[in-house]
Design a protein around this motif. Structure first.
Motif, PDB file in Angstrom:
ATOM      1  N   GLY A 148       0.804  -1.215   0.000  1.00  0.00           N
ATOM      2  CA  GLY A 148       0.000   0.000   0.000  1.00  0.00           C
ATOM      3  C   GLY A 148       0.834   1.261   0.000  1.00  0.00           C
ATOM      4  N   ASP A 149       0.187   2.356   0.350  1.00  0.00           N
ATOM      5  CA  ASP A 149       0.819   3.673   0.410  1.00  0.00           C
ATOM      6  C   ASP A 149       1.493   3.808   1.775  1.00  0.00           C
ATOM      7  N   VAL A 150       2.797   3.617   1.785  1.00  0.00           N
ATOM      8  CA  VAL A 150       3.566   3.614   3.037  1.00  0.00           C
ATOM      9  C   VAL A 150       4.601   4.729   2.998  1.00  0.00           C
ATOM     10  N   ASP A 151       4.586   5.590   3.998  1.00  0.00           N
ATOM     11  CA  ASP A 151       5.554   6.678   4.105  1.00  0.00           C
ATOM     12  C   ASP A 151       6.613   6.273   5.119  1.00  0.00           C
ATOM     13  N   GLY A 152       7.731   5.768   4.602  1.00  0.00           N
ATOM     14  CA  GLY A 152       8.804   5.319   5.488  1.00  0.00           C
ATOM     15  C   GLY A 152       9.435   6.441   6.272  1.00  0.00           C
ATOM     16  N   HIS A 153       9.403   7.665   5.742  1.00  0.00           N
ATOM     17  CA  HIS A 153      10.017   8.801   6.431  1.00  0.00           C
ATOM     18  C   HIS A 153       9.288   9.128   7.727  1.00  0.00           C
ATOM     19  N   THR A 154       7.968   9.050   7.714  1.00  0.00           N
ATOM     20  CA  THR A 154       7.190   9.352   8.916  1.00  0.00           C
ATOM     21  C   THR A 154       6.789   8.098   9.676  1.00  0.00           C
ATOM     22  N   GLY A 155       7.009   6.922   9.063  1.00  0.00           N
ATOM     23  CA  GLY A 155       6.634   5.681   9.729  1.00  0.00           C
ATOM     24  C   GLY A 155       5.146   5.419   9.720  1.00  0.00           C
ATOM     25  N   GLU A 185       8.235   0.104   5.520  1.00  0.00           N
ATOM     26  CA  GLU A 185       8.411   0.406   4.111  1.00  0.00           C
ATOM     27  C   GLU A 185       7.367  -0.353   3.308  1.00  0.00           C
ATOM     28  N   ASN A 186       7.027   0.169   2.161  1.00  0.00           N
ATOM     29  CA  ASN A 186       6.210  -0.569   1.201  1.00  0.00           C
ATOM     30  C   ASN A 186       6.906  -1.894   0.887  1.00  0.00           C
ATOM     31  N   ASP A 187       6.157  -2.988   0.843  1.00  0.00           N
ATOM     32  CA  ASP A 187       6.780  -4.306   0.710  1.00  0.00           C
ATOM     33  C   ASP A 187       7.525  -4.490  -0.611  1.00  0.00           C
ATOM     34  N   VAL A 188       7.024  -3.892  -1.681  1.00  0.00           N
ATOM     35  CA  VAL A 188       7.700  -4.044  -2.971  1.00  0.00           C
ATOM     36  C   VAL A 188       9.018  -3.271  -2.981  1.00  0.00           C
ATOM     37  N   ARG A 225      20.135   3.576  -5.737  1.00  0.00           N
ATOM     38  CA  ARG A 225      19.133   4.012  -4.766  1.00  0.00           C
ATOM     39  C   ARG A 225      17.740   3.564  -5.202  1.00  0.00           C
ATOM     40  N   VAL A 226      16.988   3.046  -4.255  1.00  0.00           N
ATOM     41  CA  VAL A 226      15.602   2.678  -4.528  1.00  0.00           C
ATOM     42  C   VAL A 226      14.743   3.928  -4.363  1.00  0.00           C
ATOM     43  N   VAL A 227      13.978   4.242  -5.386  1.00  0.00           N
ATOM     44  CA  VAL A 227      13.160   5.455  -5.397  1.00  0.00           C
ATOM     45  C   VAL A 227      11.977   5.283  -4.452  1.00  0.00           C
ATOM     46  N   SER A 228      11.839   6.220  -3.515  1.00  0.00           N
ATOM     47  CA  SER A 228      10.730   6.137  -2.561  1.00  0.00           C
ATOM     48  C   SER A 228       9.656   7.185  -2.818  1.00  0.00           C
ATOM     49  N   GLY A 229       9.964   8.217  -3.571  1.00  0.00           N
ATOM     50  CA  GLY A 229       8.985   9.261  -3.853  1.00  0.00           C
ATOM     51  C   GLY A 229       8.942  10.299  -2.745  1.00  0.00           C
ATOM     52  N   ALA A 230       8.610  11.516  -3.088  1.00  0.00           N
ATOM     53  CA  ALA A 230       8.608  12.615  -2.126  1.00  0.00           C
ATOM     54  C   ALA A 230       7.595  12.385  -1.004  1.00  0.00           C
ATOM     55  N   HIS A 231       6.514  11.669  -1.298  1.00  0.00           N
ATOM     56  CA  HIS A 231       5.462  11.461  -0.305  1.00  0.00           C
ATOM     57  C   HIS A 231       5.261   9.972  -0.020  1.00  0.00           C
TER      58      HIS A 231
END
Length: 383
Positions: A148-155, A185-188, A225-231
């Motif tokens: 899903g939509d997971v924001d690793g920066h904010t947890g 993190e998003n699983d993928v 680097r694995v792209v995580s996206g700004a959001h």
């Protein structure tokens, strides 16, 4: 001393050894651009504190003498990686190099957030208990992965359709339950990190990982680097609009790749095609292999949608390789020809030369990606 306290050059040296080691100091210098003096300066404290070790002599020679090899010392730290699905937890205990030390699974009786968090904490304890032969108290962190939509920066899990979670501060909840540093993190994307470290993406300047299963996901690695996206959103190829259907996707839109090619989408469509509302995916596969044209047409449409998605990835980023994985590859033979035909027709120019690799990976490998994410935050923390 922690790796996070070290200068960027130390992190660069450590990551180089992790990805390509064992290496001599000269080889580290060539790969990183660090001078011989800089390599020695940053390596010394890492050797002293046991993060890296010297293994002996290389066959290569420096100024007439055999050169000493350096490598990451895997036993220096341990991490737990956990993948959360709709009905199960899959856990892996791994060392600093993501070598698997123990695995375990736990069924979920409920998708309630509190229940899942407690189940995660119990699984962490179970995995750590399996590691008693190793040094006690060396568990450094936990990496939890979820679709899903997971924001690793904010947890935060912003939205996970398969669990029906919205805005869940999962990292903090697991941290409170385990008293251990936790990242999510998003699983993928986590699986993409695993493939970048020790899978078929290792050593490539760019690659993408497309997963086919309950959802259609994509992880992208560019320049290491694995792209995580700004959001926290990136690689959502499952929600590319491909049209040709009025089926509603889990995101609420129509015409998405996922609405045509996910496991549930294929099952629903084959039930309609066969006129059997109780048909399972296994039953659909048997009908397709037996030559049922209506059922085979469902898999062909799924292959076309996936081919469009994969071609879009190739056209956008031009990766050296695209890896196709996920539980859906178990039925890959039913739509492989259509995927490759659509990809060849829609990939632009030299993008069609991209290497397509089918790679079945069990969920333990996805969980291992969570352990790799947790380890990554030790030597390359997010600022």
């Amino acid at each position: 001393m922690t790796l996070a306290d070290q200068p960027p050059a130390a992190s660069l040296l450590f990551q180089t050894l992790l990805a390509h080691g064992p290496l001599t100091r000269a080889e580290v210098g060539r790969r990183t651009g660090l001078s011989p003096g800089a390599v020695t300066k940053v390596a010394t404290p890492l050797l002293t504190d046991g993060w890296i070790t010297e293994l002996g002599r290389s066959t290569a020679r420096t100024q007439g003498r055999p050169a000493t090899l350096m490598a990451v010392r895997g036993e220096r730290a341990r991490f737990v990686g956990i993948k959360i699905t709709g009905d199960e937890l899959i856990g892996v205990l791994a060392d600093l190099t993501a070598r698997t030390l123990a695995t375990a699974r736990s069924a979920l009786g409920s998708r309630d957030v509190g229940t899942v968090v407690l189940a995660v904490a119990r699984l962490v304890e179970q995995l750590n208990a399996k590691a008693r032969p190793y040094a006690p108290g060396a568990l450094h962190g936990i990496g939890v992965t979820i679709s899903g939509d997971v924001d690793g920066h904010t947890g935060t899990v912003q939205y996970s359709p398969f669990l029906n979670w919205r805005r869940v501060p999962l990292a903090q909840l697991v941290r409170n339950a385990t008293q251990l540093p936790t990242v999510i993190e998003n699983d993928v994307r986590a699986l993409t990190v695993a493939e970048q470290w020790f899978g078929v993406g290792a050593g490539l300047s760019s690659f993408a990982l497309v997963t086919v299963g309950a959802g259609i996901g994509c992880g992208i690695s560019i320049g290491g680097r694995v792209v995580s996206g700004a959001h926290g959103v990136s690689g959502e190829v499952g929600h590319l609009p491909v049209g040709g259907t009025d089926r509603v996707c889990t995101c609420g839109n129509t015409g998405c790749v996922e609405a045509v090619a996910s496991t549930q989408a294929i099952t629903d469509q084959t039930r309609q095609a066969a006129g059997d509302p109780e048909l399972t995916m296994d039953g659909a596969v048997r009908l397709a292999h037996a030559g049922n044209d209506a059922v085979r047409a469902v898999f062909t449409r799924a292959g076309h949608a996936l081919g469009l998605a994969i071609a879009s990835v190739a056209n956008l980023i031009g990766p050296e390789r695209i890896i196709i994985s996920g539980e859906g590859v178990a039925t890959y033979d039913l739509y492989e020809d259509q995927i490759r035909a659509t990809f060849a027709a829609r990939a632009f120019g030299a993008a069609a030369d991209c290497d397509l690799v089918v790679r079945p990976l069990p969920f333990e490998e996805w969980a291992r990606g969570g352990a790799a994410i947790a380890a990554q935050h030790v030597f390359a923390p997010v600022k």
